[in-house]
Design a protein around this motif. Structure first.
Motif, PDB file in Angstrom:
ATOM      1  N   GLY A  43       0.793  -1.215   0.000  1.00 56.20           N
ATOM      2  CA  GLY A  43       0.000   0.000   0.000  1.00 56.20           C
ATOM      3  C   GLY A  43       0.831   1.273   0.000  1.00 56.20           C
ATOM      4  N   SER A  44       2.131   1.159   0.075  1.00 58.90           N
ATOM      5  CA  SER A  44       2.959   2.373   0.126  1.00 58.90           C
ATOM      6  C   SER A  44       3.266   2.928  -1.269  1.00 58.90           C
ATOM      7  N   GLY A  45       2.740   2.256  -2.293  1.00 60.09           N
ATOM      8  CA  GLY A  45       2.884   2.772  -3.657  1.00 60.09           C
ATOM      9  C   GLY A  45       1.520   3.250  -4.142  1.00 60.09           C
ATOM     10  N   CYS A  46       0.974   2.555  -5.133  1.00 61.44           N
ATOM     11  CA  CYS A  46      -0.298   2.974  -5.742  1.00 61.44           C
ATOM     12  C   CYS A  46      -1.527   2.594  -4.906  1.00 61.44           C
ATOM     13  N   SER A  47      -1.346   1.689  -3.965  1.00 62.08           N
ATOM     14  CA  SER A  47      -2.421   1.229  -3.056  1.00 62.08           C
ATOM     15  C   SER A  47      -3.446   0.289  -3.679  1.00 62.08           C
ATOM     16  N   SER A  48      -3.254  -0.119  -4.915  1.00 60.97           N
ATOM     17  CA  SER A  48      -4.278  -0.997  -5.515  1.00 60.97           C
ATOM     18  C   SER A  48      -4.336  -2.351  -4.808  1.00 60.97           C
ATOM     19  N   CYS A  49      -3.200  -2.810  -4.264  1.00 57.83           N
ATOM     20  CA  CYS A  49      -3.207  -4.082  -3.535  1.00 57.83           C
ATOM     21  C   CYS A  49      -4.040  -3.985  -2.257  1.00 57.83           C
ATOM     22  N   VAL A  50      -4.048  -2.827  -1.648  1.00 57.87           N
ATOM     23  CA  VAL A  50      -4.836  -2.627  -0.428  1.00 57.87           C
ATOM     24  C   VAL A  50      -6.324  -2.513  -0.789  1.00 57.87           C
ATOM     25  N   LYS A  51      -6.593  -1.770  -1.870  1.00 60.77           N
ATOM     26  CA  LYS A  51      -7.984  -1.603  -2.304  1.00 60.77           C
ATOM     27  C   LYS A  51      -8.609  -2.934  -2.721  1.00 60.77           C
ATOM     28  N   SER A  52      -7.789  -3.843  -3.249  1.00 61.54           N
ATOM     29  CA  SER A  52      -8.325  -5.126  -3.713  1.00 61.54           C
ATOM     30  C   SER A  52      -8.169  -6.240  -2.667  1.00 61.54           C
ATOM     31  N   PHE A  53      -7.827  -5.892  -1.452  1.00 67.98           N
ATOM     32  CA  PHE A  53      -7.569  -6.883  -0.395  1.00 67.98           C
ATOM     33  C   PHE A  53      -8.698  -7.908  -0.270  1.00 67.98           C
ATOM     34  N   SER A  54      -9.938  -7.458  -0.294  1.00 65.44           N
ATOM     35  CA  SER A  54     -11.060  -8.402  -0.118  1.00 65.44           C
ATOM     36  C   SER A  54     -11.127  -9.426  -1.250  1.00 65.44           C
ATOM     37  N   GLN A  55     -10.552  -9.086  -2.396  1.00 66.51           N
ATOM     38  CA  GLN A  55     -10.604  -9.998  -3.540  1.00 66.51           C
ATOM     39  C   GLN A  55      -9.514 -11.071  -3.493  1.00 66.51           C
ATOM     40  N   TRP A  56      -8.415 -10.804  -2.770  1.00 67.50           N
ATOM     41  CA  TRP A  56      -7.326 -11.798  -2.770  1.00 67.50           C
ATOM     42  C   TRP A  56      -7.059 -12.441  -1.411  1.00 67.50           C
ATOM     43  N   LYS A  57      -7.553 -11.853  -0.348  1.00 68.22           N
ATOM     44  CA  LYS A  57      -7.190 -12.356   0.992  1.00 68.22           C
ATOM     45  C   LYS A  57      -7.584 -13.822   1.216  1.00 68.22           C
ATOM     46  N   ASN A  58      -8.685 -14.249   0.635  1.00 70.12           N
ATOM     47  CA  ASN A  58      -9.121 -15.638   0.834  1.00 70.12           C
ATOM     48  C   ASN A  58      -8.576 -16.593  -0.214  1.00 70.12           C
ATOM     49  N   LYS A  59      -7.711 -16.074  -1.058  1.00 74.73           N
ATOM     50  CA  LYS A  59      -7.133 -16.910  -2.108  1.00 74.73           C
ATOM     51  C   LYS A  59      -5.645 -17.166  -1.872  1.00 74.73           C
ATOM     52  N   ILE A  60      -5.164 -16.776  -0.685  1.00 74.18           N
ATOM     53  CA  ILE A  60      -3.772 -17.039  -0.317  1.00 74.18           C
ATOM     54  C   ILE A  60      -3.666 -18.452   0.258  1.00 74.18           C
ATOM     55  N   PHE A  61      -4.605 -18.792   1.129  1.00 74.94           N
ATOM     56  CA  PHE A  61      -4.633 -20.145   1.728  1.00 74.94           C
ATOM     57  C   PHE A  61      -5.952 -20.833   1.426  1.00 74.94           C
TER      58      PHE A  61
END
Ligand code: FES
Length: 82
Positions: free
Chosen positions: A64-82
């Motif tokens: 999130g310290s750059g463009c923040s798109s990874c933070v904005k999309s957190f809900s889309q990827w958080k359950n796909k890590i494990f």
């Protein structure tokens, strides 16, 4: 993973007997900081029962310290890590 953590489509897939598709190891979750899904799995000791904590990832990797798109999309990827 708790059913409460899933979005509508993931829950429907799960109920239909489909697995939630995990993100491949080499996929960059944060392109600005070059943090891959594998980096995040390793950080959480590859423990599938762990809750992916965004604040910890921000501290450890600078998510999130750059463009923040990874933070904005957190809900889309958080359950796909494990
Ligand atoms: S993709 Fe993570 S800060 Fe830009």
């Amino acid at each position: 993973m708790d059913e409460d953590d899933l979005d509508f489509f993931e829950l429907e897939s799960l109920r239909a007997g489909e697995r939630v598709e995990l993100i491949p190891d080499e996929t960059l979750i944060c392109e600005c900081m070059c943090v891959s899904a594998k980096d995040i799995r390793k950080f959480f000791n590859n423990d599938p029962n762990v809750e992916v904590d965004l604040d910890l990832l921000k501290k450890e990797f600078g998510l999130g310290s750059g463009c923040s798109s990874c933070v904005k999309s957190f809900s889309q990827w958080k359950n796909k890590i494990f």
